[in-house]
Design a protein around this motif. Structure first.
Motif, PDB file in Angstrom:
ATOM      1  N   GLY A  78       0.793  -1.219   0.000  1.00 23.91           N
ATOM      2  CA  GLY A  78       0.000   0.000   0.000  1.00 23.91           C
ATOM      3  C   GLY A  78       0.826   1.271   0.000  1.00 23.91           C
ATOM      4  O   GLY A  78       2.046   1.254   0.201  1.00 23.91           O
ATOM      5  N   VAL A  80       0.660   5.324   1.545  1.00 28.21           N
ATOM      6  CA  VAL A  80       0.035   6.263   2.476  1.00 28.21           C
ATOM      7  C   VAL A  80       0.655   7.633   2.251  1.00 28.21           C
ATOM      8  O   VAL A  80       1.866   7.799   2.344  1.00 28.21           O
ATOM      9  CB  VAL A  80       0.231   5.816   3.948  1.00 28.21           C
ATOM     10  CG1 VAL A  80      -0.356   6.850   4.897  1.00 28.21           C
ATOM     11  CG2 VAL A  80      -0.390   4.453   4.188  1.00 28.21           C
ATOM     12  N   SER A 106      -9.545  13.157   3.044  1.00 29.55           N
ATOM     13  CA  SER A 106      -8.686  12.082   3.543  1.00 29.55           C
ATOM     14  C   SER A 106      -9.342  10.755   3.213  1.00 29.55           C
ATOM     15  O   SER A 106     -10.511  10.696   2.857  1.00 29.55           O
ATOM     16  CB  SER A 106      -8.444  12.224   5.042  1.00 29.55           C
ATOM     17  OG  SER A 106      -9.647  12.141   5.745  1.00 29.55           O
ATOM     18  N   GLY A 107      -8.570   9.690   3.340  1.00 26.41           N
ATOM     19  CA  GLY A 107      -9.059   8.366   2.998  1.00 26.41           C
ATOM     20  C   GLY A 107      -8.504   7.918   1.662  1.00 26.41           C
ATOM     21  O   GLY A 107      -7.593   8.538   1.097  1.00 26.41           O
ATOM     22  N   GLU A 108      -9.054   6.834   1.145  1.00 24.59           N
ATOM     23  CA  GLU A 108      -8.580   6.281  -0.116  1.00 24.59           C
ATOM     24  C   GLU A 108      -8.978   7.212  -1.252  1.00 24.59           C
ATOM     25  O   GLU A 108     -10.120   7.676  -1.308  1.00 24.59           O
ATOM     26  CB  GLU A 108      -9.195   4.903  -0.333  1.00 24.59           C
ATOM     27  CG  GLU A 108      -8.498   4.096  -1.387  1.00 24.59           C
ATOM     28  CD  GLU A 108      -8.993   2.670  -1.440  1.00 24.59           C
ATOM     29  OE1 GLU A 108      -9.356   2.231  -2.529  1.00 24.59           O
ATOM     30  OE2 GLU A 108      -9.012   2.010  -0.391  1.00 24.59           O
ATOM     31  N   CYS A 109      -8.034   7.500  -2.136  1.00 21.82           N
ATOM     32  CA  CYS A 109      -8.336   8.436  -3.216  1.00 21.82           C
ATOM     33  C   CYS A 109      -7.388   8.239  -4.386  1.00 21.82           C
ATOM     34  O   CYS A 109      -6.429   7.477  -4.323  1.00 21.82           O
ATOM     35  CB  CYS A 109      -8.272   9.866  -2.711  1.00 21.82           C
ATOM     36  SG  CYS A 109      -6.601  10.497  -2.506  1.00 21.82           S
ATOM     37  N   ARG A 138      -3.112   0.707  -3.312  1.00 20.83           N
ATOM     38  CA  ARG A 138      -4.108   1.764  -3.140  1.00 20.83           C
ATOM     39  C   ARG A 138      -3.469   2.928  -2.399  1.00 20.83           C
ATOM     40  O   ARG A 138      -2.682   2.736  -1.494  1.00 20.83           O
ATOM     41  CB  ARG A 138      -5.300   1.240  -2.346  1.00 20.83           C
ATOM     42  CG  ARG A 138      -6.059   0.175  -3.085  1.00 20.83           C
ATOM     43  CD  ARG A 138      -7.253  -0.252  -2.296  1.00 20.83           C
ATOM     44  NE  ARG A 138      -7.972  -1.263  -3.040  1.00 20.83           N
ATOM     45  CZ  ARG A 138      -8.848  -2.060  -2.505  1.00 20.83           C
ATOM     46  NH1 ARG A 138      -9.118  -1.971  -1.217  1.00 20.83           N
ATOM     47  NH2 ARG A 138      -9.473  -2.946  -3.230  1.00 20.83           N
ATOM     48  N   GLN A 140      -3.838   6.011   0.101  1.00 19.45           N
ATOM     49  CA  GLN A 140      -4.658   6.519   1.194  1.00 19.45           C
ATOM     50  C   GLN A 140      -4.046   7.831   1.674  1.00 19.45           C
ATOM     51  O   GLN A 140      -2.863   7.889   2.001  1.00 19.45           O
ATOM     52  CB  GLN A 140      -4.708   5.513   2.344  1.00 19.45           C
ATOM     53  CG  GLN A 140      -5.549   5.969   3.499  1.00 19.45           C
ATOM     54  CD  GLN A 140      -5.603   4.944   4.621  1.00 19.45           C
ATOM     55  OE1 GLN A 140      -5.014   3.885   4.541  1.00 19.45           O
ATOM     56  NE2 GLN A 140      -6.309   5.283   5.662  1.00 19.45           N
ATOM     57  N   VAL A 142      -3.728  10.593   4.490  1.00 20.76           N
ATOM     58  CA  VAL A 142      -3.852  10.672   5.945  1.00 20.76           C
ATOM     59  C   VAL A 142      -3.447  12.074   6.377  1.00 20.76           C
ATOM     60  O   VAL A 142      -2.359  12.538   6.035  1.00 20.76           O
ATOM     61  CB  VAL A 142      -2.944   9.618   6.627  1.00 20.76           C
ATOM     62  CG1 VAL A 142      -2.935   9.795   8.117  1.00 20.76           C
ATOM     63  CG2 VAL A 142      -3.377   8.218   6.250  1.00 20.76           C
ATOM     64  N   SER A 148      -7.077   8.288  11.268  1.00 20.61           N
ATOM     65  CA  SER A 148      -6.543   7.473  10.179  1.00 20.61           C
ATOM     66  C   SER A 148      -5.011   7.427  10.177  1.00 20.61           C
ATOM     67  O   SER A 148      -4.420   6.684   9.393  1.00 20.61           O
ATOM     68  CB  SER A 148      -7.055   7.992   8.832  1.00 20.61           C
ATOM     69  OG  SER A 148      -6.692   9.346   8.653  1.00 20.61           O
ATOM     70  N   ALA A 151      -2.832   4.135  10.038  1.00 22.68           N
ATOM     71  CA  ALA A 151      -2.323   3.508   8.812  1.00 22.68           C
ATOM     72  C   ALA A 151      -0.854   3.844   8.598  1.00 22.68           C
ATOM     73  O   ALA A 151      -0.080   3.016   8.124  1.00 22.68           O
ATOM     74  CB  ALA A 151      -3.153   3.954   7.611  1.00 22.68           C
TER      75      ALA A 151
END
Length: 184
Positions: A78, A80, A106-109, A138, A140, A142, A148, A151
């Protein structure tokens, strides 16, 4: 590397890790090649806010993070993207097309495709990391101070583990003291 292995969620349950997630992680690790396994157990932390063309990794520790910085942490599974409270608005605008930290999603994008050097450089770096990986990576986002951040915390292998494991300097000290005890 040994300290990273000792604190891994493969061997120890994470704060929010379930048994099925740990089993999935173990099956993914078993299929990895040596380079991917090394990247998983010792991720890279790349400062993106520095203007240099070539990005050099910094130590995987919270001490390496600056509030005015933007960092990409990646392992074999992943990506971040950590954004500090005081990241320059001009940098955020160039990368996310947002004017300031509070409105940053924020988050998965997926990063927006923008016609500027910062956006092209960061998206190019992410594309390169994705091409090199055998797994789908993916992204993410933060933001500093949000929940979050956990992560990112699991990728900071030189810090104390959320499970209570030793930090990298503490681990080195323990190994040094133990080896001195073995000497005559």
């Amino acid at each position: 590397m040994l300290n990273s292995l000792r604190r891994s969620e493969v061997l120890l349950p994470g704060l929010r890790g379930s048994v099925p997630l740990r089993l999935q992680l173990r099956s993914q690790l078993v299929t990895m090649d040596t380079a991917s396994t090394a990247a998983h157990f010792y991720p890279q932390l790349l400062p993106l806010h520095q203007c240099e063309e070539a990005v050099c990794a910094v130590r995987c520790s919270r001490l390496s993070l600056e509030e005015e910085g933007v960092y990409l942490a990646h392992d074999a599974l992943g990506l971040v993207l950590w954004v500090g409270h005081h990241a320059p608005p001009s940098f955020l605008s160039c990368l996310f097309n947002t004017p300031s930290f509070p409105v940053l999603p924020s988050g998965e994008c997926c990063l927006p495709v923008l016609d500027n050097a910062v956006s092209q450089r960061v998206r190019g770096l992410i594309d390169t990391l994705r091409r090199r990986s055998a797994h789908s990576l993916r992204l993410q986002v933060v933001k500093q101070g949000q929940g979050s951040e956990e992560a990112l915390q699991r990728l900071l292998v030189e810090d104390k583990s959320p499970n209570g494991g030793a930090s990298y300097p503490d681990f080195l000290y323990h190994v040094h003291v133990s080896s001195l005890k073995l000497l005559p």
